[in-house]
Design an enzyme around this catalytic site. Structure first.
Site, PDB file in Angstrom:
ATOM      1  N   VAL A 234       0.841  -1.197   0.000  1.00  0.00           N
ATOM      2  CA  VAL A 234       0.000   0.000   0.000  1.00  0.00           C
ATOM      3  C   VAL A 234       0.877   1.247   0.000  1.00  0.00           C
ATOM      4  O   VAL A 234       1.724   1.431   0.876  1.00  0.00           O
ATOM      5  CB  VAL A 234      -0.948   0.016   1.209  1.00  0.00           C
ATOM      6  CG1 VAL A 234      -1.832   1.263   1.157  1.00  0.00           C
ATOM      7  CG2 VAL A 234      -1.811  -1.243   1.233  1.00  0.00           C
ATOM      8  N   LYS A 235       0.654   2.077  -0.987  1.00  0.00           N
ATOM      9  CA  LYS A 235       1.426   3.309  -1.138  1.00  0.00           C
ATOM     10  C   LYS A 235       0.762   4.415  -0.324  1.00  0.00           C
ATOM     11  O   LYS A 235      -0.440   4.676  -0.458  1.00  0.00           O
ATOM     12  CB  LYS A 235       1.488   3.690  -2.617  1.00  0.00           C
ATOM     13  CG  LYS A 235       2.788   4.316  -3.069  1.00  0.00           C
ATOM     14  CD  LYS A 235       2.796   4.401  -4.592  1.00  0.00           C
ATOM     15  CE  LYS A 235       4.095   4.994  -5.095  1.00  0.00           C
ATOM     16  NZ  LYS A 235       4.060   5.158  -6.563  1.00  0.00           N
ATOM     17  N   ILE A 236       1.562   5.085   0.502  1.00  0.00           N
ATOM     18  CA  ILE A 236       1.078   6.116   1.420  1.00  0.00           C
ATOM     19  C   ILE A 236       1.856   7.407   1.174  1.00  0.00           C
ATOM     20  O   ILE A 236       3.089   7.375   1.074  1.00  0.00           O
ATOM     21  CB  ILE A 236       1.288   5.683   2.889  1.00  0.00           C
ATOM     22  CG1 ILE A 236       0.637   4.322   3.166  1.00  0.00           C
ATOM     23  CG2 ILE A 236       0.783   6.748   3.849  1.00  0.00           C
ATOM     24  CD1 ILE A 236      -0.856   4.335   3.232  1.00  0.00           C
TER      25      ILE A 236
END
Length: 214
Positions: free
Chosen positions: A82-84
């Site tokens: 998951v890219k944050i």
């Protein structure tokens, strides 16, 4: 060094993956929007093609929104990361998600302090942007070198994904500086296999062989 593909174009991913050099894929909302297809469907298709980390980015702005979205995205496939975004809210989300065992890629990193904060929060990957730093006259290579030095000095488990890669020279430089990964746009992959001397040399070999066979 690992090579990730920075695209959501499934056909391009399938073609380049046949070269045997692709270790993962990164996407972002801009890349996904260009495909004009359902986000979840695209990510799941990519996961079936490439056996490696596949980054899919949240679009929420608060920690609560990011966490909820990340939990949902993480269920799509075991390889999903998951890219944050690198914000205070993003750090809060990264901290919670890392404790839950959800892999994260903290993106839009432009300073050593941002990278350090992301690693402290538990990021699996950190993504400093090469091209965009060059655009403002900053030195992206010093950033890569400094971040790698900090990882080696303190034993952080995070890996550096050199992002905003635009040229083969970018890839070559970050490889020499110790970036664990370069994420590369699909058109650049083709260019990295080519050189005029290679083309001309092969042409000469084939012409000489044809003459010999006569």
């Amino acid at each position: 060094m690992k090579f990730f593909l920075d695209t959501a174009n499934v056909e391009a991913i399938r073609a380049i993956n046949e070269l045997g050099v692709v270790d993962g894929v990164t996407t972002n909302p801009s890349i996904i929007s260009r495909e004009g297809r359902d986000f979840e469907t695209v990510i799941k298709e990519i996961c079936e093609i490439v056996d490696g980390p596949i980054s899919a980015e949240v679009t929420g702005l608060t920690a609560e929104e990011m966490i909820a979205e990340a939990r949902s995205i993480a269920k799509w496939h075991d390889n999903v990361v998951v890219k944050i975004p690198m914000t205070t809210e993003g750090l809060k989300a990264t901290n919670v998600l890392s404790q839950e065992g959800i892999k994260t890629n903290v993106t839009l990193i432009f300073t050593v302090s941002q990278g350090l904060m992301a690693m402290k929060a538990g990021a699996t990957y950190i993504s400093p942007f090469i091209g965009r730093l060059e655009d403002i006259g900053a030195d992206p290579y010093q950033l890569i070198s400094d971040l790698r030095g900090i990882i080696d000095l303190y034993g952080f488990q995070a890996e550096i994904i050199a992002a905003s890669i635009r040229t083969a020279a970018h890839v070559e430089a970050v490889a020499q500086l110790g970036a664990h990964i370069a994420t590369i746009p699909d058109p650049l992959f083709a260019k990295m296999t080519e050189h005029p001397l290679t083309t001309n040399g092969l042409k000469t070999f084939m012409e000489d062989w044809a003459s010999f066979k006569k």
